[in-house]
Design an enzyme around this catalytic site. Structure first.
Site, PDB file in Angstrom:
ATOM      1  N   SER A 194      -1.682   2.338  -5.763  1.00 36.50           N
ATOM      2  CA  SER A 194      -1.809   1.142  -5.250  1.00 36.50           C
ATOM      3  C   SER A 194      -0.864   1.164  -3.940  1.00 36.50           C
ATOM      4  O   SER A 194      -0.755   1.986  -3.144  1.00 36.50           O
ATOM      5  CB  SER A 194      -1.555  -0.062  -6.012  1.00 36.50           C
ATOM      6  OG  SER A 194      -1.977  -1.226  -5.143  1.00 36.50           O
ATOM      7  N   ASP A 342     -13.023  -1.889  -6.247  1.00 38.71           N
ATOM      8  CA  ASP A 342     -11.851  -1.960  -5.842  1.00 38.71           C
ATOM      9  C   ASP A 342     -11.826  -1.998  -4.233  1.00 38.71           C
ATOM     10  O   ASP A 342     -12.698  -1.207  -3.664  1.00 38.71           O
ATOM     11  CB  ASP A 342     -10.998  -0.734  -6.131  1.00 38.71           C
ATOM     12  CG  ASP A 342      -9.537  -0.338  -5.681  1.00 38.71           C
ATOM     13  OD1 ASP A 342      -9.119  -1.680  -5.185  1.00 38.71           O
ATOM     14  OD2 ASP A 342      -8.850   0.459  -5.825  1.00 38.71           O
ATOM     15  N   HIS A 372      -9.419  -1.618  -9.864  1.00 41.27           N
ATOM     16  CA  HIS A 372      -8.112  -1.338  -9.353  1.00 41.27           C
ATOM     17  C   HIS A 372      -7.150  -1.616 -10.626  1.00 41.27           C
ATOM     18  O   HIS A 372      -7.294  -2.785 -11.007  1.00 41.27           O
ATOM     19  CB  HIS A 372      -7.947  -2.327  -8.182  1.00 41.27           C
ATOM     20  CG  HIS A 372      -6.532  -2.023  -7.495  1.00 41.27           C
ATOM     21  ND1 HIS A 372      -6.327  -0.969  -6.651  1.00 41.27           N
ATOM     22  CD2 HIS A 372      -5.350  -2.393  -7.778  1.00 41.27           C
ATOM     23  CE1 HIS A 372      -5.297  -0.924  -6.271  1.00 41.27           C
ATOM     24  NE2 HIS A 372      -4.402  -1.855  -7.067  1.00 41.27           N
TER      25      HIS A 372
END
Length: 399
Positions: A194, A342, A372
């Site tokens: 991320s 996501d 995610h």
């Protein structure tokens, strides 16, 4: 202050858990649904409580969000310390940057130097290092490598380029001083998830130009956030309401990192933070390889709305997808992981595509039923366990 925050956490969890307990999980997410549902409940409850806290004068939204999610009471699974068994975990500093070093017994006993891995944790540049402690520990044990997790300065107290600067400084120190840790400097890679994937990609771009420094062996990017010029990509449109990472939260993360001014959130969400000129430029083309009639413009000539630090969205150190084609050539072999559910899926896909066109060797793992942040549940969620094994297999092969 801590006691007040803890009280707020406990009260809010009871209230919000009941209210959001029936929030539907997208049908396509892999079974079992409870890990995704629990994460949605936790994120949504924490965000609302963080806003309430700021409203009544208890910290800022970002600070409260961090405090709530780092509280043991909010963990969806209670971890014991078994995952640390056998590891030497050392909190120290590399060139003034806080890091946590994970050294498995095999590394200490090895008569030859072992691989090294820089790990940069996610959390929207706002959440801290501890949430990824189990993942970093698992990587060190399974790889037999020395893993250095960078405890970079967090937004919004420290906006860009603080996290980036810390990540570069710590990585350079490790590359230069690998022998002190029985690490082969020619076998050091970098990875992150991320926001950590954003930082890992930015570090890789920067160090590729460094002279007299060992080269990173590989970069592995897990559902990275790589651009802040278009919040209406198909993945943002299709999955912006999925509260494992919503569009609303991702835009907030970007703004906390950029200038700590959420008053511009609606402007960003509507893509009104750019201009028609930018949308026709090569930078828009970096996101859409099929785009024709791209106009080549210099960054300094692009007009933006009156938003603090807004030109930073074209800085590859902030948004690696904005790197020019020439800067992608010759980068280390790259691994990209993306998930269907996501908002950042398209960021990863676009970067993998551009790297391949630049001649970089790329492996791209796509999880149609993933969401995610699911890698953190590798020990309780079958699909995440598979993803972890594939990530590890890549690193074993390429370090």
């Amino acid at each position: 202050m801590a006691a007040v925050k803890m009280t707020l956490v406990l009260v809010a969890l009871a209230l919000f858990l009941a209210y959001y307990g029936d929030q539907p999980v997208p049908e396509g997410i892999a079974e079992p649904h409870w890990p995704a549902k629990a994460k949605m409940i936790k994120r949504t409850a924490a965000r609302n409580l963080a806003k309430i806290g700021e409203y009544i004068g208890v910290g800022t939204e970002a600070q409260n969000f961090r405090s709530i999610l780092s509280c043991p009471w909010t963990n969806m699974k209670i971890k014991d310390a078994a995952y640390q068994d056998g590891l030497k975990r050392t909190n120290t500093e590399f060139n003034g940057v806080k890091v946590r070093i994970y050294s498995p017994p095999s590394a200490a006993r090895s008569s030859s130097k072992v691989p090294g891995l820089v790990f940069i944790h996610g959390g929207g540049w706002v959440l801290g290092i501890d949430a990824n402690d189990q993942v970093a520990s698992h990587l060190a044990k399974q790889l037999g490598a020395v893993v250095v997790s960078v405890d970079y300065r967090l937004a919004p107290e420290h906006v860009f380029p603080a996290a980036y600067d810390d990540s570069v400084a710590a990585t350079k120190f490790f590359l230069k001083n690998a022998e002190k840790y029985n690490v082969d400097s020619s076998r050091i890679g970098i990875t992150g998830d991320s926001a950590g994937g954003n930082l890992a990609a930015a570090v890789t771009l920067t160090l590729a130009k460094e002279k007299g420094l060992p080269k990173l062996k590989t970069q592995a990017l897990l559902y990275p956030c790589l651009q802040a010029i278009d919040f209406n990509t198909p993945s943002y449109i299709n999955h912006g309401q999925v509260n494992t990472l919503s569009k609303d939260l991702m835009v907030s993360f970007w703004l906390w990192y950029l200038n700590n001014d959420l008053s511009f959130k609606q402007v960003f969400e509507a893509n009104n933070h750019t201009s028609d000129q930018l949308k026709k430029s090569q930078y828009a083309g970096y996101m859409d390889p099929q785009m024709v009639d791209v106009t080549q413009v210099k960054k300094e000539n692009i007009k933006f709305p009156e938003i603090p630090n807004i030109a930073t969205i074209l800085d590859p150190r902030f948004a690696p997808l904005m790197a020019d084609d020439a800067d992608l050539e010759g980068l280390a072999p790259t691994y990209v992981m993306t998930c269907e559910y996501d908002v950042l899926k398209d960021d990863g896909v676009m970067y993998a595509t551009r790297l391949q066109k630049a001649g970089v060797r790329v492996e791209h793992d796509y999880y149609e039923h993933g969401y995610h942040g699911f890698i953190n549940l590798f020990d309780v969620y079958e699909l995440a366990g598979t993803a972890m094994q594939n990530w590890l297999a890549y690193l074993k092969k390429n370090l």
